[in-house]
Design an enzyme around this catalytic site. Structure first.
Site, PDB file in Angstrom:
ATOM      1  N   CYS A  71     -14.239   1.638 -15.072  1.00 23.98           N
ATOM      2  CA  CYS A  71     -14.612   3.048 -14.888  1.00 23.98           C
ATOM      3  C   CYS A  71     -13.337   3.896 -14.901  1.00 23.98           C
ATOM      4  O   CYS A  71     -12.968   4.543 -13.920  1.00 23.98           O
ATOM      5  CB  CYS A  71     -15.367   3.212 -13.575  1.00 23.98           C
ATOM      6  SG  CYS A  71     -16.227   4.787 -13.393  1.00 23.98           S
ATOM      7  N   CYS A  83     -26.252   3.574 -12.453  1.00 23.76           N
ATOM      8  CA  CYS A  83     -25.325   4.713 -12.471  1.00 23.76           C
ATOM      9  C   CYS A  83     -26.032   5.999 -12.897  1.00 23.76           C
ATOM     10  O   CYS A  83     -26.861   6.007 -13.809  1.00 23.76           O
ATOM     11  CB  CYS A  83     -24.163   4.414 -13.409  1.00 23.76           C
ATOM     12  SG  CYS A  83     -22.909   5.731 -13.470  1.00 23.76           S
ATOM     13  N   CYS A 141     -19.987  -2.153 -17.830  1.00 24.17           N
ATOM     14  CA  CYS A 141     -19.969  -1.985 -16.379  1.00 24.17           C
ATOM     15  C   CYS A 141     -21.141  -2.714 -15.726  1.00 24.17           C
ATOM     16  O   CYS A 141     -22.298  -2.533 -16.122  1.00 24.17           O
ATOM     17  CB  CYS A 141     -20.028  -0.503 -16.032  1.00 24.17           C
ATOM     18  SG  CYS A 141     -19.989  -0.187 -14.247  1.00 24.17           S
ATOM     19  N   CYS A 147     -18.508   2.000 -20.175  1.00 26.80           N
ATOM     20  CA  CYS A 147     -19.802   2.067 -19.499  1.00 26.80           C
ATOM     21  C   CYS A 147     -20.717   0.897 -19.866  1.00 26.80           C
ATOM     22  O   CYS A 147     -21.445   0.377 -19.014  1.00 26.80           O
ATOM     23  CB  CYS A 147     -20.491   3.392 -19.816  1.00 26.80           C
ATOM     24  SG  CYS A 147     -19.618   4.839 -19.138  1.00 26.80           S
ATOM     25  N   GLU A 187       0.823  -1.207   0.000  1.00 27.42           N
ATOM     26  CA  GLU A 187       0.000   0.000   0.000  1.00 27.42           C
ATOM     27  C   GLU A 187       0.861   1.264   0.000  1.00 27.42           C
ATOM     28  O   GLU A 187       0.563   2.236  -0.686  1.00 27.42           O
ATOM     29  CB  GLU A 187      -0.938  -0.004   1.214  1.00 27.42           C
ATOM     30  CG  GLU A 187      -2.010  -1.070   1.177  1.00 27.42           C
ATOM     31  CD  GLU A 187      -2.978  -0.912   0.018  1.00 27.42           C
ATOM     32  OE1 GLU A 187      -3.075   0.197  -0.539  1.00 27.42           O
ATOM     33  OE2 GLU A 187      -3.645  -1.895  -0.331  1.00 27.42           O
TER      34      GLU A 187
END
Length: 332
Positions: free
Chosen positions: A169, A185, A179, A176, A16
């Site tokens: 995205c 959305c 998705c 789109c 991370e």
């Protein structure tokens, strides 16, 4: 990705921190290097700062490496890795994002992880135009991410929404129609362009700085300087530097070098090896010229805060990425 297949908090924490401000394809190699050099948090704690910075070299944002080292020492002294969100927040360099990620991925705790990908998915799905780099924006998106989190499967949920933002995205030309969240959305429903979100505050002005670096080869020795705490690249090494307010003529620079180093320019070789090398930082643009000064005269005295090293030892000193680029042009 190796950090996906582990519950080892140290490995997850390491990944991370490395992947902050770093692309996955670049960070992956650094992650494997750190695991190889410092296989446990105890190994990292026992390492010198110089060795840690050397392993980090090229990643930038060196405060991440210093905080990583400080936190490792603290964890090693405590004898166990913190296993709650609040205890993770007490470690140097760990904020909400990293604490949430470790808590979720290592300990299956219900904390929403909000990175750039999550900002993008949530801003578009819910049509949130609050700037993500404001206090209000950070609070709004954290609350939204927490509200939609599946608390029983937080690690899978967090990873899934981040992957959705990374692969579907996307910032430009989002997929789109592919998705799985398309029907709910706000973007297609409101006939809006998803590329308009998420929103950030207007950019701040960029400060331009002119660095003139001189690699001094004095009787087979190279001069290096360790940067201080009050500027960029804290604690990293660099050759002789003269910063100017504008580009500087090489002849004038040689005169200044000769005076500072107390050498006779008539028995020295001075040549330019790089010009107008641009190095972009967050709020600064460095424009660097680089020169090679060769002299058989030992430097006495050397400038304060400078050290004299063997040319073959250069690679053992942690240097900024810019110096690494310039060194590649030096032919000694």
């Amino acid at each position: 990705m190796p950090w996906r297949d582990t519950k080892d908090a140290y490995h997850i924490w390491l990944s991370e921190v490395i992947l902050q401000q770093t692309r996955i394809d670049q960070g992956w190699a650094y992650y494997e290097r750190f695991i190889r050099l410092f296989p446990t948090v105890t190994h990292l704690a026992k390492a010198s700062e110089r060795d840690v910075l050397n392993a980090w070299q090229g990643l930038g944002y060196y405060s991440r490496a210093r905080n990583l080292h400080k936190a490792a020492k603290l964890i090693a002294s405590q004898g166990t890795f913190p296993n709650t969100y609040n205890s993770l927040l007490l470690l140097p360099g760990i904020g909400d994002y990293t604490a949430s990620a470790i808590a979720s991925f290592a300990f299956d705790l219900p904390h929403a992880v909000v990175d750039g990908n999550v900002y993008r998915v949530l801003s578009r799905y819910f049509d949130i135009d609050t700037a993500i780099d404001t206090t209000e924006g950070k609070r709004t998106f954290k609350e939204t991410a927490t509200a939609v989190l599946d608390p029983k499967h937080s690690a899978i949920h967090n990873q899934a929404i981040m992957d959705l933002g990374r692969m579907v995205c996307t910032p430009r030309s989002p997929k789109c129609q592919e998705c799985p969240l398309h029907d709910g959305c706000a973007m297609p429903a409101l006939h809006k362009n998803p590329e308009d979100l998420p929103r950030k505050r207007p950019k701040v002005s960029i400060k331009v700085r002119y660095f003139n670096y001189v690699f001094v080869n004095a009787a087979g020795k190279l001069l290096l300087h360790r940067r201080g705490d009050n500027d960029i690249w804290k604690g990293l090494y660099e050759p002789l530097l003269i910063e100017t307010s504008e580009p500087t003529d090489a002849a004038l620079l040689l005169q200044q070098m000769a005076k500072q180093l107390r050498i006779n320019p008539q028995v020295s070789t001075f040549k330019q090896i790089a010009a107008n090398v641009r190095h972009q930082l967050t709020h600064q643009l460095i424009i660097a010229d680089a020169f090679l000064l060769t002299t058989n005269e030992p430097l006495s005295p050397s400038p304060e805060t400078y050290i004299s090293i063997s040319l073959s030892d250069f690679h053992t000193y942690p240097v900024p990425r810019l110096i690494e680029r310039l060194w590649a042009k030096v032919n000694i």
